[in-house]
Write an enzyme that holds these catalytic residues in place. Sequence first.
Site, PDB file in Angstrom:
ATOM      1  N   GLY A 265       0.770  -1.238   0.000  1.00  0.00           N
ATOM      2  CA  GLY A 265       0.000   0.000   0.000  1.00  0.00           C
ATOM      3  C   GLY A 265       0.796   1.279   0.000  1.00  0.00           C
TER       4      GLY A 265
ATOM      5  N   THR B 107       3.422  -0.247  -7.013  1.00  0.00           N
ATOM      6  CA  THR B 107       2.844  -0.481  -8.344  1.00  0.00           C
ATOM      7  C   THR B 107       2.496   0.831  -9.032  1.00  0.00           C
ATOM      8  OG1 THR B 107       1.937  -2.608  -7.619  1.00  0.00           O
ATOM      9  CG2 THR B 107       0.986  -1.630  -9.590  1.00  0.00           C
TER      10      THR B 107
ATOM     11  N   SER C 140      16.290  -4.468  19.413  1.00  0.00           N
ATOM     12  CA  SER C 140      16.485  -3.044  19.715  1.00  0.00           C
ATOM     13  C   SER C 140      15.962  -2.615  21.076  1.00  0.00           C
ATOM     14  CB  SER C 140      15.812  -2.203  18.629  1.00  0.00           C
ATOM     15  OG  SER C 140      14.419  -2.431  18.618  1.00  0.00           O
TER      16      SER C 140
ATOM     17  N   LYS D 105      10.043   4.830  14.025  1.00  0.00           N
ATOM     18  CA  LYS D 105      10.055   4.920  15.487  1.00  0.00           C
ATOM     19  C   LYS D 105       9.945   6.369  15.952  1.00  0.00           C
ATOM     20  CE  LYS D 105      12.682   0.658  16.255  1.00  0.00           C
ATOM     21  NZ  LYS D 105      13.926   0.065  16.755  1.00  0.00           N
TER      22      LYS D 105
END
Length: 796
Positions: free
Chosen positions: A379, A383, A699, A742
């Site tokens: 999304g 394309t 992390s 983040k």
Amino acid sequence: MLQYLKKIKGVSFMKTIKLPVVVTRGIFILPSTSKTIEFGRVKSKNALDASADLYNNQIVVVSQESPLEEEPNLEHLFYLGTVADLSVKKVWKDGTISVELNYNQKIKIDEFVEEDNIIYAIGSVFEDKLPKTDAQKTKIKEALEELQEKHSFNTSELLLVFNENDFNKLNSLIYQIIDKMPLVSLNTKLLLIQSTSILEKLELLKELIINRPKSTIKLNNNLNNNSTVDSEINKKLKDKMDKQQKEYYLREKMRIIKEELDDENSDASQLDKYKKRLEEEPFPESVKEKILSSIKRIETMQPGSAEVNVERNYVDWMMSIPWWEQSEDIDDLKYAQEILEKHHFGLKKVKERIIEYLAVKQKTKSLKGPIITFVGPPGVGKTSLARSIAEALGKKFVKVSLGGVKDESEIRGHRKTYVGSMPGRIIQALKRAKVKNPLFLLDEIDKMASDNRGDPASAMLEVLDPEQNKEFSDHYIEEPYDLSTVMFIATANYIENIPEALYDRMEIINLSSYTEIEKMHIAKDYLTKKILEEDQLTEDELRFTDEAYDEIIKYYTREAGVRQLERHLATIARKFIVKLLNGEITNLVVTREVVVQYLGKHIFEHTSKEEESQVGVVTGLAYTQFGGDILPIEVSTYNGKGNLTLTGKLGEVMKESATIALTYVKANHEKFGISKDKFDDIDIHIHVPEGAVPKDGPSAGITLTTALISALSKQPVSKDFGMTGEITLRGNVLPIGGLREKSISAARSGLKHILIPSKNVKDIEDVPQEVQDVLKITPVSKYEDVYEIIFKNNNQ
């Protein structure tokens, strides 16, 4: 006129029904049989349509009294018929309709009516009586044995069914045997339908056997004998069919011959056209030879053979592939930039890389070089970017979805000797493009898989490698095809799933998830305009406020791209149109309240920072498939024996991070003001909320370490801090991924200050400026730096 079967002795009729009628010319159909019959009269064709549309494919079949009457009066129809199910229907070129009819019930017709040029029958279906007493069954067995012994008629199958005590099947079998017998008169068939007992049917069968081939049986003085068989036709057909059967046979034969002739003529005409094209158009010589060779084989083969179809399909494919046709490219970088800006918001680096690629192509006039591959979550516009590039270059756009492709033949095709063979997806797409230089999108190239049928990735290597694709080999066309003028672009969701040999030839362009601000711009400038245009609405009729966009983005979508956002906007537009057409409203300004009214309660709730600073609670930063999010980590201690408990559905990597963090804190307890003996007297519980959601990744090290120190030293950590980074046993802070996502989630959740590994400083430029304006980002290289900021500087 025959009004047959007004009363049938000893028969109980079922409920009255009304069904459309088709009328046959002297053909009477028996129950439990099936036949293909051709209908050309308007009323019969109308009845067939009505049966299919309104009567669940049920229809009544009756015969007319005189086969020569073109449009018989209702009074000239037999009042006895069969109810049939339509199963196959075909319309021929001359307008006649051929149908397969399966006959299952007998009907006594009380009345014929005509409505809307359709004849309907109103009557009652009736069933045959099956033997119930031993005496009745004995008589049936004796009749079967008499047929066998006295009249040399093989009744073994009938006796077998009789011994199985299956009288329904026996009844049906008698109908089918008589139906297949030659020269059974119409009168005999009518009498057979009138008969309701198996014994009566066996008597009729005996009469037919005794009197063959002249058998005619009179019908209880209620039926005229009008099924005389013309002697001349009997002679021609060698006593195998009556006049009506001959007419049907000849008509059917003429139609089939005509169809065959039409097919042959059309084939010959098409082959002549192909020969003319080969002479006039610049096909490669080797291709011409193959096509002409196949045409010669077609011309020498028997029409209708399987080999003809194989060769004909091969010629059709070879003639439809673009061997020389090319579209003219547009070499205008400014135009390309305008197209990219027109269709896509943001993506600055991506657009720059595309323009650089096009500039080199324009300069060198060559497509050699790495294959552009867009990598990112669903999304985000992979394309649509490829479509925009095709538009900017003036190229035809074709897309091949590779998701789930496991068979090498999907790429290279099947050899034409196989049944149903055809070229692979590459050649098929080129046929659709109709030019040999389109822009070719290989969608989801990371979803290919290999199995015992071959490795499609190896076949794709021949497609994409500029050193090999000049002579791409498709098994079906058996002729090298030049793919060097094709511009290939690939898309993938995960880099690690791309086969290594293909990855080595790719130029990876990462498309990360959109920020909320970018989503709002996309919704305002692109999606809303698109939806209004599709639904033929104006901005005066439907307008969205910024608060409405924000509400939808935050609480109704959780995605990296904007597909779900577009669906929700379209939902609101549809609901508005319903109210508009019902006259309830004339225009609508969509606010937060309207969004909730139209879309219902919130689907998602974003994690927010803690309301108060607490001991043992630290906010970490996470990267998910939907973008970024904050990840609160909780640590609690209690009297025990030094055990560590981990909860929250943590993955193996995160569990190891927790163990390393605890070991580091133990080894450096003096620096953090924690007594060594304390570790032996307590148990430690580490929990990451939302226990049903799996969590993993490397992390969270400094976050876990900070939470442990806070819980053990009883020092609270500011609610405004967030952090990300892995830790080693020596206290080094290692780099992480997804800093952009983040940081966006930290700002969205209300954090004011985040700590990141110093090796990620280079990634700060990827963080949107609007996020940097509200979020302080501090790099750290060792955990001592984190401790200094969180516990020392912050507490002073």
